[in-house]
Design an enzyme around this catalytic site. Structure first.
Site, PDB file in Angstrom:
ATOM      1  CG  HIS A 104      -8.522  -8.827   3.763  1.00 26.56           C
ATOM      2  ND1 HIS A 104      -7.549  -8.249   4.541  1.00 26.56           N
ATOM      3  CD2 HIS A 104      -9.525  -9.196   4.616  1.00 26.56           C
ATOM      4  CE1 HIS A 104      -7.931  -8.268   5.804  1.00 26.56           C
ATOM      5  NE2 HIS A 104      -9.133  -8.842   5.881  1.00 26.56           N
ATOM      6  CG  HIS A 121      -3.788 -10.778   5.164  1.00 28.58           C
ATOM      7  ND1 HIS A 121      -2.659  -9.976   5.115  1.00 28.58           N
ATOM      8  CD2 HIS A 121      -4.818 -10.001   4.752  1.00 28.58           C
ATOM      9  CE1 HIS A 121      -2.992  -8.777   4.689  1.00 28.58           C
ATOM     10  NE2 HIS A 121      -4.299  -8.766   4.459  1.00 28.58           N
ATOM     11  CG  HIS A 176      -1.807  -1.193   1.335  1.00 33.04           C
ATOM     12  ND1 HIS A 176      -3.002  -1.304   0.655  1.00 33.04           N
ATOM     13  CD2 HIS A 176      -1.677  -2.337   2.060  1.00 33.04           C
ATOM     14  CE1 HIS A 176      -3.566  -2.464   0.956  1.00 33.04           C
ATOM     15  NE2 HIS A 176      -2.773  -3.112   1.797  1.00 33.04           N
ATOM     16  CG  ASP A 189      -0.836  -5.444   4.770  1.00 28.41           C
ATOM     17  OD1 ASP A 189      -1.196  -4.582   3.940  1.00 28.41           O
ATOM     18  OD2 ASP A 189      -1.601  -5.900   5.636  1.00 28.41           O
ATOM     19  CE  LYS A 194      -7.250  -6.520  -0.047  1.00 27.69           C
ATOM     20  NZ  LYS A 194      -6.446  -5.390   0.390  1.00 27.69           N
TER      21      LYS A 194
END
Length: 444
Positions: free
Chosen positions: A264, A284, A105, A356, A223
């Site tokens: 996610h 994740h 990000h 991340d 996403k």
């Protein structure tokens, strides 16, 4: 036909005739004609003492990489340069493909809770320009950026592509899709603010429309939030959010329109539903269990384990003022994620490197390699997760991920052997992206 009158016209006519004659004479001379048609291509040669072969995971000695423009044209045994070549001596270093971070990000920083509400979109874009440079100089020549406010990431990608700011090759998602009140929504403000994040969509028709909308505004990957998250208020990381029908519709539209999908997903049920719906990657995977592992292997779904952020957040929670409602969830996730992700790695789930970054400072991305090794990878496998594997996930295997002819000249180097000490990747000394050198601190 136009006729020119008077002495001035006669002079112009004579000059025109002389110019044509001169041009004809020049072009009739073979050597001069060849120079006029094209200038000789300039080459850059990188002399590599050791070279990491991302396909085999092994090192090759005394290799030469020949580069023309933005591309590698050959890789092979040592060869000397020719007159006019630029030679870069990395004979005392290990040369590798540029690294890829599949979960960043760039427009974000480790600022959490109500502090987030004061960050404008223009400020986020300028932050992104700073972090793009930091990330590139850390050796990450490609990233997949998965969520930013008001398409600040799309603007950043376009600025990098235009040469306005230095940064990695970038795939951008724009707004991340999520359910009303879920992890990807804005849950920090009260009802009367009527605040909602850009990517919120509910129902099959809603998610189909939102996929088309984010593509309209420049998304090159989709996403969405399949489960709750950690750094969000009022949701549960273990709980599924979108229904299976919503996920299937979302993925079908994205794939039909040529976009890959990143989900996610922390909780076990959400991981399974997203994989069965056809997503390309699970981001994740904190609570993944045996059933989830089997599902990902069956479907060939990548997992992107973002493990280092747990260490950094817990070590720095007091310093950054992490709100208690975030810290409670972070402690619960950190207690189980290392073991669960390790099980997935050891079971042979396809792994792509992603960090991340923004949850912790950009530029520290490579600290995660050591944790991948702790979770069961060999150093070579850890590097492959950030090269050939990540390139495959991004859909860029024909352009990057290995030092092959025809690929971008995205090249890094470190002093020493990263297969013996993976932490060397935390201090990259040489960075080239698309044939341009951005950093060279290699000792001669």
């Amino acid at each position: 036909m136009t006729t020119t009158h008077g002495a001035h016209g006669i002079c112009l006519s004579l000059l025109s005739s002389l110019s044509l004659s001169l041009m004809a004479a020049l072009c009739s001379h073979p050597a001069l004609a060849a120079e006029t048609d094209s200038a000789p291509a300039t080459r850059t040669l990188i002399q590599a003492g050791k070279l990491f072969d991302a396909h085999t995971g092994k090192l090759r000695s005394n290799q030469t990489i020949v580069i023309e423009g933005e591309q590698i044209v050959s890789v092979g045994a040592h060869q000397d340069g020719k007159p006019g070549d630029t030679v870069i001596d990395l004979s005392n270093a290990t040369v590798l493909p540029g690294l890829i971070d599949a979960h960043t990000h760039l427009t974000g920083e480790p600022k959490f809770g109500y502090e987030e509400l004061g960050i404008s979109t223009p400020r986020a874009a300028l932050t992104g320009a700073k972090n793009a440079r930091i990330t590139l100089l850390a050796g990450f020549t490609s990233v997949r950026d998965v969520g930013a406010p008001a398409y600040a990431d799309v603007a950043l990608r376009d600025a990098i592509d235009a040469g306005d700011v230095p940064g990695p090759h970038m795939i951008a998602s724009g707004a991340a899709l999520g359910i009303t009140g879920g992890h990807c929504d804005n849950n920090l403000q009260p009802y009367e603010a009527h605040a909602q994040a850009d990517g919120i969509a509910d129902g099959v028709e809603g998610v189909q429309k939102k996929v088309r909308e984010v593509i309209k505004y420049g998304a090159s990957v989709i996403k969405f939030c399949a489960t709750g998250g950690v750094l969000s208020k009022g949701d549960d990381p273990e709980a599924s959010q979108y229904t299976f029908d919503e996920m299937k519709a979302l993925v079908a539209d994205a794939h039909r329109l040529g976009r890959k999908v990143a989900a996610h997903a922390h909780g076990g049920d959400g991981i399974i539903l997203a994989s069965e719906a056809g997503v390309d990657s699970i981001e994740h995977g904190s609570y993944i269990d045996a059933k989830g592992i089997a599902t990902l292997k069956k479907n060939g779904t990548y997992m992107v384990p973002t493990i280092y952020l747990n260490t950094w957040l817990l070590d720095n929670a007091d310093k950054i003022g992490l709100p208690e409602f975030y810290l409670k969830k972070e402690k619960a996730v950190a207690a189980v994620s290392f073991k669960n992700m390790s099980n997935a790695i050891k079971a042979g789930v396809k792994i792509a490197f992603g960090t991340d970054a923004a949850v912790y400072p950009h530029g520290l991305n490579a600290r995660q390699f050591a944790m991948y090794v702790q979770m069961g990878m060999t150093p070579a496998q850890a590097i492959q997760s950030a090269t050939v594997n990540a390139a495959d996930l991004l859909g860029w295997a024909d352009q990057t991920g290995a030092l092959d002819a025809g690929k971008w000249a995205d090249i890094i180097a470190v002093s020493g052997d990263p297969l013996a000490d993976i932490t060397l990747l935390e201090n990259v000394q040489f960075v080239m992206k698309a044939g341009a050198v951005y950093k060279n601190n290699v000792a001669k």
